[in-house]
Design a protein around this motif. Sequence first.
Motif, PDB file in Angstrom:
ATOM      1  N   GLY A  58       0.784  -1.227   0.000  1.00  0.00           N
ATOM      2  CA  GLY A  58       0.000   0.000   0.000  1.00  0.00           C
ATOM      3  C   GLY A  58       0.812   1.271   0.000  1.00  0.00           C
ATOM      4  O   GLY A  58       0.323   2.312  -0.459  1.00  0.00           O
ATOM      5  N   THR A  59       2.049   1.211   0.484  1.00  0.00           N
ATOM      6  CA  THR A  59       2.857   2.430   0.611  1.00  0.00           C
ATOM      7  C   THR A  59       3.872   2.587  -0.506  1.00  0.00           C
ATOM      8  O   THR A  59       4.227   3.718  -0.882  1.00  0.00           O
ATOM      9  CB  THR A  59       3.577   2.438   1.978  1.00  0.00           C
ATOM     10  OG1 THR A  59       2.619   2.213   3.019  1.00  0.00           O
ATOM     11  CG2 THR A  59       4.277   3.766   2.226  1.00  0.00           C
ATOM     12  N   PHE A  60       4.340   1.480  -1.066  1.00  0.00           N
ATOM     13  CA  PHE A  60       5.416   1.565  -2.054  1.00  0.00           C
ATOM     14  C   PHE A  60       5.009   1.002  -3.431  1.00  0.00           C
ATOM     15  O   PHE A  60       5.155   1.692  -4.445  1.00  0.00           O
ATOM     16  CB  PHE A  60       6.668   0.822  -1.547  1.00  0.00           C
ATOM     17  CG  PHE A  60       7.270   1.430  -0.321  1.00  0.00           C
ATOM     18  CD1 PHE A  60       8.120   2.518  -0.414  1.00  0.00           C
ATOM     19  CD2 PHE A  60       6.985   0.930   0.936  1.00  0.00           C
ATOM     20  CE1 PHE A  60       8.680   3.087   0.713  1.00  0.00           C
ATOM     21  CE2 PHE A  60       7.540   1.484   2.078  1.00  0.00           C
ATOM     22  CZ  PHE A  60       8.377   2.574   1.967  1.00  0.00           C
ATOM     23  N   ALA A  61       4.535  -0.247  -3.462  1.00  0.00           N
ATOM     24  CA  ALA A  61       4.309  -0.909  -4.752  1.00  0.00           C
ATOM     25  C   ALA A  61       3.169  -0.253  -5.536  1.00  0.00           C
ATOM     26  O   ALA A  61       3.348   0.147  -6.697  1.00  0.00           O
ATOM     27  CB  ALA A  61       4.011  -2.396  -4.514  1.00  0.00           C
ATOM     28  N   LEU A  62       1.989  -0.144  -4.948  1.00  0.00           N
ATOM     29  CA  LEU A  62       0.852   0.429  -5.658  1.00  0.00           C
ATOM     30  C   LEU A  62       1.060   1.898  -6.021  1.00  0.00           C
ATOM     31  O   LEU A  62       0.792   2.289  -7.170  1.00  0.00           O
ATOM     32  CB  LEU A  62      -0.424   0.248  -4.824  1.00  0.00           C
ATOM     33  CG  LEU A  62      -1.711   0.801  -5.433  1.00  0.00           C
ATOM     34  CD1 LEU A  62      -1.997   0.166  -6.784  1.00  0.00           C
ATOM     35  CD2 LEU A  62      -2.895   0.588  -4.491  1.00  0.00           C
ATOM     36  N   PRO A  63       1.520   2.768  -5.124  1.00  0.00           N
ATOM     37  CA  PRO A  63       1.775   4.168  -5.527  1.00  0.00           C
ATOM     38  C   PRO A  63       2.786   4.286  -6.660  1.00  0.00           C
ATOM     39  O   PRO A  63       2.639   5.149  -7.541  1.00  0.00           O
ATOM     40  CB  PRO A  63       2.278   4.822  -4.242  1.00  0.00           C
ATOM     41  CG  PRO A  63       1.693   4.005  -3.146  1.00  0.00           C
ATOM     42  CD  PRO A  63       1.694   2.598  -3.665  1.00  0.00           C
ATOM     43  N   SER A  64       3.808   3.440  -6.666  1.00  0.00           N
ATOM     44  CA  SER A  64       4.808   3.501  -7.739  1.00  0.00           C
ATOM     45  C   SER A  64       4.187   3.110  -9.076  1.00  0.00           C
ATOM     46  O   SER A  64       4.456   3.748 -10.106  1.00  0.00           O
ATOM     47  CB  SER A  64       5.987   2.575  -7.415  1.00  0.00           C
ATOM     48  OG  SER A  64       6.618   2.968  -6.208  1.00  0.00           O
ATOM     49  N   PRO A 217      12.551  10.444 -16.900  1.00  0.00           N
ATOM     50  CA  PRO A 217      13.987  10.114 -16.956  1.00  0.00           C
ATOM     51  C   PRO A 217      14.222   8.648 -16.636  1.00  0.00           C
ATOM     52  O   PRO A 217      13.455   8.026 -15.892  1.00  0.00           O
ATOM     53  CB  PRO A 217      14.595  11.035 -15.891  1.00  0.00           C
ATOM     54  CG  PRO A 217      13.630  12.159 -15.750  1.00  0.00           C
ATOM     55  CD  PRO A 217      12.275  11.568 -16.011  1.00  0.00           C
ATOM     56  N   ALA A 218      15.264   8.106 -17.208  1.00  0.00           N
ATOM     57  CA  ALA A 218      15.535   6.678 -17.048  1.00  0.00           C
ATOM     58  C   ALA A 218      15.744   6.296 -15.591  1.00  0.00           C
ATOM     59  O   ALA A 218      15.338   5.214 -15.155  1.00  0.00           O
ATOM     60  CB  ALA A 218      16.759   6.288 -17.884  1.00  0.00           C
ATOM     61  N   THR A 219      16.374   7.175 -14.818  1.00  0.00           N
ATOM     62  CA  THR A 219      16.638   6.849 -13.415  1.00  0.00           C
ATOM     63  C   THR A 219      15.336   6.702 -12.627  1.00  0.00           C
ATOM     64  O   THR A 219      15.125   5.712 -11.909  1.00  0.00           O
ATOM     65  CB  THR A 219      17.506   7.944 -12.768  1.00  0.00           C
ATOM     66  OG1 THR A 219      18.709   8.107 -13.544  1.00  0.00           O
ATOM     67  CG2 THR A 219      17.854   7.568 -11.340  1.00  0.00           C
ATOM     68  N   ILE A 220      14.450   7.686 -12.756  1.00  0.00           N
ATOM     69  CA  ILE A 220      13.171   7.639 -12.027  1.00  0.00           C
ATOM     70  C   ILE A 220      12.314   6.480 -12.534  1.00  0.00           C
ATOM     71  O   ILE A 220      11.716   5.738 -11.748  1.00  0.00           O
ATOM     72  CB  ILE A 220      12.423   8.968 -12.189  1.00  0.00           C
ATOM     73  CG1 ILE A 220      13.265  10.123 -11.629  1.00  0.00           C
ATOM     74  CG2 ILE A 220      11.063   8.906 -11.504  1.00  0.00           C
ATOM     75  CD1 ILE A 220      12.626  11.476 -11.810  1.00  0.00           C
ATOM     76  N   SER A 221      12.292   6.321 -13.862  1.00  0.00           N
ATOM     77  CA  SER A 221      11.478   5.255 -14.436  1.00  0.00           C
ATOM     78  C   SER A 221      11.962   3.881 -13.993  1.00  0.00           C
ATOM     79  O   SER A 221      11.147   2.994 -13.704  1.00  0.00           O
ATOM     80  CB  SER A 221      11.489   5.352 -15.959  1.00  0.00           C
ATOM     81  OG  SER A 221      10.751   4.303 -16.539  1.00  0.00           O
ATOM     82  N   GLY A 222      13.278   3.691 -13.904  1.00  0.00           N
ATOM     83  CA  GLY A 222      13.809   2.394 -13.505  1.00  0.00           C
ATOM     84  C   GLY A 222      13.432   2.022 -12.078  1.00  0.00           C
ATOM     85  O   GLY A 222      13.034   0.888 -11.801  1.00  0.00           O
ATOM     86  N   VAL A 223      13.537   2.996 -11.167  1.00  0.00           N
ATOM     87  CA  VAL A 223      13.187   2.724  -9.772  1.00  0.00           C
ATOM     88  C   VAL A 223      11.700   2.398  -9.632  1.00  0.00           C
ATOM     89  O   VAL A 223      11.308   1.456  -8.939  1.00  0.00           O
ATOM     90  CB  VAL A 223      13.568   3.929  -8.885  1.00  0.00           C
ATOM     91  CG1 VAL A 223      13.095   3.713  -7.455  1.00  0.00           C
ATOM     92  CG2 VAL A 223      15.076   4.152  -8.906  1.00  0.00           C
ATOM     93  N   LEU A 224      10.872   3.184 -10.305  1.00  0.00           N
ATOM     94  CA  LEU A 224       9.433   2.962 -10.202  1.00  0.00           C
ATOM     95  C   LEU A 224       9.013   1.644 -10.845  1.00  0.00           C
ATOM     96  O   LEU A 224       8.077   0.992 -10.375  1.00  0.00           O
ATOM     97  CB  LEU A 224       8.682   4.123 -10.853  1.00  0.00           C
ATOM     98  CG  LEU A 224       8.826   5.487 -10.157  1.00  0.00           C
ATOM     99  CD1 LEU A 224       8.109   6.565 -10.944  1.00  0.00           C
ATOM    100  CD2 LEU A 224       8.302   5.425  -8.732  1.00  0.00           C
ATOM    101  N   GLN A 225       9.672   1.247 -11.909  1.00  0.00           N
ATOM    102  CA  GLN A 225       9.338  -0.025 -12.544  1.00  0.00           C
ATOM    103  C   GLN A 225       9.642  -1.202 -11.626  1.00  0.00           C
ATOM    104  O   GLN A 225       8.878  -2.168 -11.576  1.00  0.00           O
ATOM    105  CB  GLN A 225      10.097  -0.171 -13.859  1.00  0.00           C
ATOM    106  CG  GLN A 225       9.521   0.670 -15.001  1.00  0.00           C
ATOM    107  CD  GLN A 225      10.303   0.506 -16.280  1.00  0.00           C
ATOM    108  OE1 GLN A 225      11.333  -0.172 -16.311  1.00  0.00           O
ATOM    109  NE2 GLN A 225       9.839   1.139 -17.357  1.00  0.00           N
TER     110      GLN A 225
END
Length: 774
Positions: A58-64, A217-225
Motif C-alpha cells: 500500500g505504501t510503495f508498490a501500488l503508488p509507484s 527520466p531513465a533513473t526515475i522510471s527504472g526505480v518505479l518499474q
Amino acid sequence: MWQGNSSDVAPPNPGDIAMENLYPALIQCFAVIICGYVAGRFNLISQTEGKGLGTFVGTFALPSLIFLSLADLDLSSVNWKFLLSLLIAKAVVFVGVAIVTLLISRPVNLGRAGLFSIFCTQSNDFAIGYPIVAALYQKSHPEFPAYIYLAAPISLVILNPLAFVLMEIGNKRQSEGRQISGCQLIWSVVKGIVLNPVVLMTTLGILGNVIFRHRLPATISGVLQVLGSSFSATALFLLGLRMVGKVHKLQGAVLVAPAILIAVKLLVLPLVAREVVSIIKPGVNETDTLDYGTFGFLYGTFPAAPGVFVFATQYNVDIDLIASAMVACTFISAPLMFVSARMVTLTKLDPSDYLPELDTFVFRISIAGLFFSLWVIIVFILSKKYKRVPHRFTFCLIISQFIACAGAILWTVLGQDNEGWRSYLQFSIFALGVYGCRLWTAFLGVGLVFMQCRSLCFVLKLQPYFIILGWGIPAVIVAALLLVVKKEVIITGGRDPNFTYGEIQAVVATFLLIVCMLVTLGCLILHQRYRQRYSRYLLLVQDVSGDGNIQGGITSDEEDEGVGSEPKTLSTESCSSKGEACEGRNPNEPCSSGNGCCSRVVDIEDITVSHNRRLSLSDRTPRRRTASTLSAGDLCPGEFACASDGQEACRETVEKYRAAISTVTEDEEDEVESGGAACCRSDNEPEDEAQTLKHVVLLLFLLCSMFVGIALCVWTLVMEKLSGIFIELSFLDASLNFGQSIFAFAVFGLDSELIVLPFIKRYHKMVISKRINF
C-alpha cells in the motif's frame, strides 16, 4: 524440413489469441493467491509479517505503479468523449452503491460505503485487463490498450479520493467517537487524504506527465518499474494470505453482501458503461461507436482490482468480506470474460446465424424451468407452506414462472409464424407468466417490508388486493396488446417472444420492469433498515434490563444475520433504574409515556418480524403455538394502533390464519420433539417461520434478472446495428428469465422437513431395528 506456403495459412483468429492470453493471466492470478493461502495455512508467514507485507504493497508498490502509468501516458491522441462515458458510468455505479450502502447500514458506516463503491468501480486493469484488450484490438483498434491506463485515473484521481474521504471520516468516528469537533474532524480527514500514498502519487503522476511530457527520466522510471512490477504478485499473495481462517465463516447470510458486490461489478457496471457510451456516441460513425460500446462492456467485466483489498487493510474496513468477495469475483468473472471476448470478435452478424441457437436454448432452459417450478410447487403443497405468509406470494411467483416456461415451450412447438387462435393462445400464456413474475416479485418485497414494520395482520388484510393486482394487471396488459396493437417484428430478420408486438410491447415491458425493480429494491432497503433498527433496540432492552439472557434477546452474531426473537417488554421500573436510557429526562422524574420516555422504545420493540422464532435463547425446548397464541409481530405496534373494533377484527384474522397453519406447525414441532430435526438444526440456530433470508436471496437474484431485462429492452429499442454483445445479452436474459424457477428450486426445492428429515428418520429406524434384531 518441408514448410507449407505461408500464404495458404489462415491468419489466427483474434478471439483465439484472446483466449490464449486470458488463460495464462487467470492461472497466474489464482496460482499466486493459492500460494499465499498455503503460506498462511502452514504458518510460513506470520500475521505480523503479513501486516508488513501489506504496508509495502500500500505504501510503495501500488503508488509507484500508479505514478509510472500516469506519467508515461500520451494524452495528445485521446478520445475524451469515450473517457467521459466511462467516467459517467463509473460515477453512476459509485454513487448508487454508496447511497444504497448508507441507506441499509445502521448505524451509518461511511467507511463501508466508500470501500464498497471502490470495489464496484475499480477493475483489475493491469494484470488481467491489458492482455485481453491488447490481443482483441491489436489490429482493429490498436489505441484501445492505451485506454486501460487512461481509465485507471478515472478511479484513482476522481472517484477513489471521494471514497477515501468517507473512509477517513468513518475511521475517525470509530477511533475517537463523537467527542471530536467539526474542525478537528475536517483537519484529520484532509491530513489523511493528503498524506495517503495513493492520492499523493496520483497527483504527482499527472504533474510528472506535464513536466516531463510523458517521458520520465531513465533513473526515475527504472526505480518505479522495480517497485511497481512487484504490486500484482505481492497484492495477490497477500490476498490469499488474508483468506486463512476466514473461508469457513462464509456461510449463510455472510455470503449475501459479497454476492451483491460481485453482481454490481460484473453485471451492472458493464451494462451501464455500454449504455452511456451509446448515448454519448464517441465514435466518428455508427460502427466506431459500436466498437467503443463493446469495449466499454468488456472493460466492465474485468474483476475487481487487488488494490481494493489494500485499501480495506489500510482503513481496517470489512477486510474479510472484501478478501472473499475479490477471490469469488475473479473466479466468476472468468466465464463472463471468455464469452465477452469471443463475442467481441464477431462482426457483420446476420440474425439468422444465431436465432436458431437462441430458440433452442430458450426451449431447453424452459423445459428445465418447467420441471423445477413444478417441483417447488409440489414441495409447497405437500409441506403446506403455501398457506403461510410470505410463502403465499412466493407460491404465486412460482406459478407465474411455470406459466412463463410453458408459454416459451409453446412458442417453439407451435411455431413463431402461425396465425389465429394458436398465436393468441401462445402469446397470452407467455406474457401472463412473464409479467406475473415481475409483479409478484415486487409484491413479495412489499410483503416482507410490511411484516417487518407493521404486522402479520396488516399483510393478511392486503393479501386480497395483492392477488387481484398480481393476476389482474398482467391479464389487462395482455388483453390490451391483443386487441389494440398490431403484431410485428422488431428485430430485423429475427423473432423474439418478448417483442412479438414490437416497440409498444418493448416499452410496456421496460416500464413494468423499471417499476417492479425500483419497488423491490426499495423494499429490500427498507427491510434491512427496520431489521437492523429492531436488533439495536433489542440490545438496548438487554442492556437496560441488566439480564444478558432475557427472553428474546439476541447476540451480536444473530444481529449481523438479521435473526430476531420475541421481544421482552421494557417496563417502567427497568427504564427508571437507568436514567441514561432516557435522554433529556430528569433522573428523579418517573419514567412514563407521558414525558416521551420509553414510549419510543416500546413502539420499536413491537416492530418485528421475529415473531416467527419459536425457540428462545434461554430455553431451547420448543413452545407449541396454538391458534389463540399471538406474538408481538402478529398485531400492529402501538404507533399504528387502530380502534378497538379494528383490533378485535385483526385478532380474529390472525387467529384464523394460525388455525389454518396450526397442523403444519404441530407436525414440524413433533419432528423437533422426536429429535428428527436435531441433526439438521444447531442449538444456536433459531427457526424462522417466514424464511426471511431465503426470500431475500431470491429477491436479489430476481433483481439481477429484471436489470438484465431492462438493458435488453432498452438496447432493442435504440439498437441500430447488431453486435456480438447483444447476442450475449440475449442468451443471458433468456437464462435469467426462464431459469428463475431453477434458482427458486435451489432456495426452496430441497425442503428439510419434507425431503431430508424423512430419509434421516428412516435411516434411524433401520439402524434401531437392526440393533433390536441383533
